[in-house]
Scaffold this motif. Sequence first.
Motif, PDB file in Angstrom:
ATOM      1  N   SER A 263       0.844  -1.191   0.000  1.00 48.78           N
ATOM      2  CA  SER A 263       0.000   0.000   0.000  1.00 48.78           C
ATOM      3  C   SER A 263       0.880   1.241   0.000  1.00 48.78           C
ATOM      4  O   SER A 263       1.647   1.477   0.939  1.00 48.78           O
ATOM      5  CB  SER A 263      -0.901   0.014   1.230  1.00 48.78           C
ATOM      6  N   LYS A 264       0.772   2.047  -1.060  1.00 48.34           N
ATOM      7  CA  LYS A 264       1.555   3.283  -1.129  1.00 48.34           C
ATOM      8  C   LYS A 264       0.939   4.390  -0.282  1.00 48.34           C
ATOM      9  O   LYS A 264       1.543   5.435  -0.090  1.00 48.34           O
ATOM     10  CB  LYS A 264       1.679   3.733  -2.586  1.00 48.34           C
ATOM     11  N   LYS A 265      -0.255   4.154   0.212  1.00 48.78           N
ATOM     12  CA  LYS A 265      -0.899   5.109   1.117  1.00 48.78           C
ATOM     13  C   LYS A 265      -0.413   4.902   2.554  1.00 48.78           C
ATOM     14  O   LYS A 265      -0.078   5.855   3.252  1.00 48.78           O
ATOM     15  CB  LYS A 265      -2.411   4.953   1.046  1.00 48.78           C
ATOM     16  N   TYR A 266      -0.381   3.654   2.995  1.00 50.74           N
ATOM     17  CA  TYR A 266      -0.015   3.354   4.381  1.00 50.74           C
ATOM     18  C   TYR A 266       1.387   2.779   4.525  1.00 50.74           C
ATOM     19  O   TYR A 266       1.884   2.655   5.636  1.00 50.74           O
ATOM     20  CB  TYR A 266      -1.018   2.348   4.966  1.00 50.74           C
ATOM     21  N   GLU A 306      -5.475   2.031  -5.391  1.00 48.68           N
ATOM     22  CA  GLU A 306      -4.607   3.183  -5.239  1.00 48.68           C
ATOM     23  C   GLU A 306      -5.172   4.232  -4.285  1.00 48.68           C
ATOM     24  O   GLU A 306      -4.457   4.806  -3.464  1.00 48.68           O
ATOM     25  CB  GLU A 306      -4.325   3.807  -6.611  1.00 48.68           C
ATOM     26  N   ILE A 307      -6.459   4.530  -4.391  1.00 47.75           N
ATOM     27  CA  ILE A 307      -7.046   5.595  -3.572  1.00 47.75           C
ATOM     28  C   ILE A 307      -7.259   5.122  -2.139  1.00 47.75           C
ATOM     29  O   ILE A 307      -6.875   5.802  -1.174  1.00 47.75           O
ATOM     30  CB  ILE A 307      -8.366   6.083  -4.189  1.00 47.75           C
ATOM     31  N   ASP A 308      -7.862   3.948  -1.969  1.00 46.61           N
ATOM     32  CA  ASP A 308      -8.182   3.459  -0.630  1.00 46.61           C
ATOM     33  C   ASP A 308      -6.976   2.884   0.100  1.00 46.61           C
ATOM     34  O   ASP A 308      -6.993   2.753   1.327  1.00 46.61           O
ATOM     35  CB  ASP A 308      -9.279   2.395  -0.711  1.00 46.61           C
ATOM     36  N   GLY A 309      -5.935   2.511  -0.640  1.00 45.64           N
ATOM     37  CA  GLY A 309      -4.733   1.988   0.003  1.00 45.64           C
ATOM     38  C   GLY A 309      -4.813   0.537   0.407  1.00 45.64           C
ATOM     39  O   GLY A 309      -3.967   0.051   1.158  1.00 45.64           O
ATOM     40  N   GLU A 327      -9.402   2.623   9.041  1.00 36.86           N
ATOM     41  CA  GLU A 327      -8.725   3.795   9.598  1.00 36.86           C
ATOM     42  C   GLU A 327      -9.215   4.147  10.999  1.00 36.86           C
ATOM     43  O   GLU A 327      -8.509   4.822  11.749  1.00 36.86           O
ATOM     44  CB  GLU A 327      -8.889   4.990   8.662  1.00 36.86           C
ATOM     45  N   ASN A 351      -1.015   9.496   8.052  1.00 33.45           N
ATOM     46  CA  ASN A 351      -2.312   9.406   7.381  1.00 33.45           C
ATOM     47  C   ASN A 351      -3.421  10.153   8.106  1.00 33.45           C
ATOM     48  O   ASN A 351      -4.591   9.991   7.769  1.00 33.45           O
ATOM     49  CB  ASN A 351      -2.705   7.933   7.221  1.00 33.45           C
TER      50      ASN A 351
END
Length: 372
Positions: A263-266, A306-309, A327, A351
Amino acid sequence: MNDNTPIKVLEYGRLQDYDVNPSRIGFKWVTMESEKFICICEKNRLLIIDRSESNNLIQRPFKVDAAIMHPRSKIVALRDRRELQIYNLYLNYKVKTYIMHEDIVFWKWVNVKKLCVITENSVYHWLLDGISSPKKIFDRNLEMKNCDEIINYHVDAEEKWMLIVGVKVLNGNILGTIQLHKKETNKDNIIKGHAATFTSLKMEHGIYPTKFFIYSVRNQDSSKLHIIEIDHKEENPVIAEKAVDVFYSSENVNDFPISIQVSKKYYIIFLLTKNGYIQLFDLETGMCIYVSRVSPTTIFTSVPEEIDGGIVGVNRSGQILSIDIDETNIVTYILDNLNDRSLAIRLAKRNDLPGIEDICSDDTDISGEIIL
């Protein structure tokens, strides 16, 4: 999932809802190159579920061995033994065709401009420009040629590193082999492993993103996830290699890793196993965050959301599943179950997640936010 877990698992329907033949629900016929499309290759037709348009169903009377959708556009690659076709679904127009001199054993979109084609002997990249022919990138190592099946291919963002993942059945056991290729030196490393990928992360005090090669293997002696820095830059801190244990229950003696997504978000590693388990690991430290069974059958294809991770995939029962970070729970879960204040604070700050308000009001020396 109950309210105390750090993930959410949701079902977005089943392939059977689209009249997909159950015999065609498997690795060879159902493909995902991104979260936008699910492509199903049946005997006399091609089905495409467009998840970006309320699961709109696209059908075409294509009779081919395999098909994969472009990650972003309504462009599909079609394969019939050695013949490759790129077809524009917007215009109902064949963009380009090429006939390989060897049988094709695996293929995958490298990015939005390029298709990877793996034959019995070599790896090729084919530009989506209307004129180029496939260009050989490197040859398959002898050990990779001995694999029964190629199951994955990845390149890093700069296309300096490539890897092939293959499997072989021996005495009832699934043996995994990874060929890691470095373009600059044209050298290969052969590694025992079942799943692998590349990713990068801009660390605290780092000037440039740190690049990682990640792989997992299960054998008779151990089950490990390896996180290895590659292409180290002197301006960045040195990241020591990590080899952390991967948990398998005693009831799942034949289970093994089949997919790694990051995950590029987390910056959390999602490791899926054949028996439907997921394990979450922190990319920076290798800390195992959570282990749970999320599917009754193998999730044989999966991609990052991608958006939600999180990740989305399809299992052998035909379920379309998404696995996302919760989250509202993950920070408190890490504090209550792992007692890792540093990881909880870093994840929350990166985040903007709830769960560390009491800690931050008490501590005056909290720092170390990862810069993204």
